[in-house]
Design an enzyme around this catalytic site. Structure first.
Site, PDB file in Angstrom:
ATOM      1  N   HIS A  71      -3.223   1.150   5.143  1.00 32.53           N
ATOM      2  CA  HIS A  71      -3.144   1.918   3.898  1.00 32.53           C
ATOM      3  C   HIS A  71      -1.807   1.822   3.169  1.00 32.53           C
ATOM      4  O   HIS A  71      -1.740   2.118   1.984  1.00 32.53           O
ATOM      5  CB  HIS A  71      -3.523   3.398   4.138  1.00 32.53           C
ATOM      6  CG  HIS A  71      -2.469   4.235   4.766  1.00 32.53           C
ATOM      7  ND1 HIS A  71      -2.330   4.366   6.123  1.00 32.53           N
ATOM      8  CD2 HIS A  71      -1.495   5.012   4.214  1.00 32.53           C
ATOM      9  CE1 HIS A  71      -1.320   5.197   6.384  1.00 32.53           C
ATOM     10  NE2 HIS A  71      -0.801   5.602   5.241  1.00 32.53           N
ATOM     11  N   ASP A  72      -0.755   1.364   3.831  1.00 31.96           N
ATOM     12  CA  ASP A  72       0.540   1.247   3.163  1.00 31.96           C
ATOM     13  C   ASP A  72       1.009  -0.193   2.962  1.00 31.96           C
ATOM     14  O   ASP A  72       2.115  -0.409   2.459  1.00 31.96           O
ATOM     15  CB  ASP A  72       1.604   2.021   3.948  1.00 31.96           C
ATOM     16  CG  ASP A  72       1.576   3.511   3.673  1.00 31.96           C
ATOM     17  OD1 ASP A  72       1.175   3.911   2.558  1.00 31.96           O
ATOM     18  OD2 ASP A  72       1.957   4.295   4.562  1.00 31.96           O
ATOM     19  N   GLU A  75       1.494  -0.924  -0.909  1.00 22.74           N
ATOM     20  CA  GLU A  75       2.564  -0.106  -1.490  1.00 22.74           C
ATOM     21  C   GLU A  75       3.932  -0.439  -0.913  1.00 22.74           C
ATOM     22  O   GLU A  75       4.916  -0.560  -1.644  1.00 22.74           O
ATOM     23  CB  GLU A  75       2.224   1.359  -1.219  1.00 22.74           C
ATOM     24  CG  GLU A  75       2.875   2.344  -2.121  1.00 22.74           C
ATOM     25  CD  GLU A  75       2.310   3.736  -1.891  1.00 22.74           C
ATOM     26  OE1 GLU A  75       3.107   4.647  -1.628  1.00 22.74           O
ATOM     27  OE2 GLU A  75       1.082   3.908  -1.953  1.00 22.74           O
ATOM     28  N   ASP A  76       4.022  -0.574   0.400  1.00 25.13           N
ATOM     29  CA  ASP A  76       5.320  -0.757   1.059  1.00 25.13           C
ATOM     30  C   ASP A  76       5.704  -2.202   1.314  1.00 25.13           C
ATOM     31  O   ASP A  76       6.892  -2.517   1.405  1.00 25.13           O
ATOM     32  CB  ASP A  76       5.340  -0.014   2.402  1.00 25.13           C
ATOM     33  CG  ASP A  76       5.314   1.493   2.245  1.00 25.13           C
ATOM     34  OD1 ASP A  76       5.484   1.987   1.108  1.00 25.13           O
ATOM     35  OD2 ASP A  76       5.113   2.184   3.257  1.00 25.13           O
ATOM     36  N   ASP A 132      -3.541  10.957   6.179  1.00 27.79           N
ATOM     37  CA  ASP A 132      -2.172  10.535   5.892  1.00 27.79           C
ATOM     38  C   ASP A 132      -1.278  11.751   5.676  1.00 27.79           C
ATOM     39  O   ASP A 132      -0.154  11.816   6.183  1.00 27.79           O
ATOM     40  CB  ASP A 132      -2.179   9.631   4.660  1.00 27.79           C
ATOM     41  CG  ASP A 132      -0.817   9.053   4.344  1.00 27.79           C
ATOM     42  OD1 ASP A 132      -0.071   8.703   5.276  1.00 27.79           O
ATOM     43  OD2 ASP A 132      -0.501   8.930   3.138  1.00 27.79           O
TER      44      ASP A 132
END
Length: 196
Positions: A71-72, A75-76, A132
């Site tokens: 999930h990241d 984004e990351d 999360d």
């Protein structure tokens, strides 16, 4: 790529999909650490979120578990959604997209949009987002970011509650875990403030 029997590649078995997602996330987040005193490997957070969604679904949704592990990464780590779709399928990519913030926006706007978008996520996206938030609140209680003062931590809990208000209705157990994590975070913040 061909299947071991020589035919076309079949969709991965549920366990294989989740383990492939874990391996992918571990490699992509290798150098990323949590912001607390212990600087835990970031993959610990991903594993906790995956466990929470697995428990919330009775272990029946491998795609959601894979999305929790991934999930990241957009984004990351800048992984393109197209790569997630090609590697893990459109369903996993869609779930990851649902919970990914637009890093081109200012942090305050990203936070505002999480509140606005929360009620409109899919049922599975809501579970992932809520898991999360549970994991983040637990970290805030147990090993908060070193540079966060009490006011910032309290504001985070308040904001997380606003997001969670739009995520309810899918898993009473996960919602109870969120409520408990929020209370534990506030208690830990108060305790740290009192001993400072």
């Amino acid at each position: 790529m061909t299947h071991p029997a020589g035919g076309p590649e079949a969709a991965p078995a549920p366990l294989a999909l989740a383990v492939r997602a874990l391996a992918f996330a571990t490699l992509r987040h290798t150098d990323q650490r949590r912001k607390g005193r212990r600087a835990q490997p970031y993959v610990n957070h991903l594993a906790e979120v995956a466990l929470l969604v697995s428990e919330a679904t009775g272990g029946t949704d491998a795609e959601l578990v894979a999305a929790a592990l991934l999930h990241d990464v957009v984004e990351d780590q800048g992984v393109p959604l197209a790569e997630i779709a090609a590697t893990f399928g459109a369903d996993v990519a869609h779930l990851v997209a649902e919970v990914t913030d637009d890093k081109a926006l200012a942090p305050e706007e990203r936070k505002r949009l999480q509140i606005v978008h929360a009620p409109h996520l899919s049922a599975r996206g809501k579970l992932l987002k809520l898991a999360d938030k549970v994991a983040n609140l637990r970290s805030l209680a147990e090993d908060p970011p070193l540079d966060w003062e009490a006011a910032r931590a309290v504001a985070y809990v308040a904001w997380a509650r606003e997001v969670a208000a739009g995520l309810r209705g899918g898993s009473p157990a996960l919602e109870a875990a969120f409520d408990a994590a929020a209370e534990a975070a506030l208690e830990a913040i108060a305790t740290r403030s009192a001993s400072a």
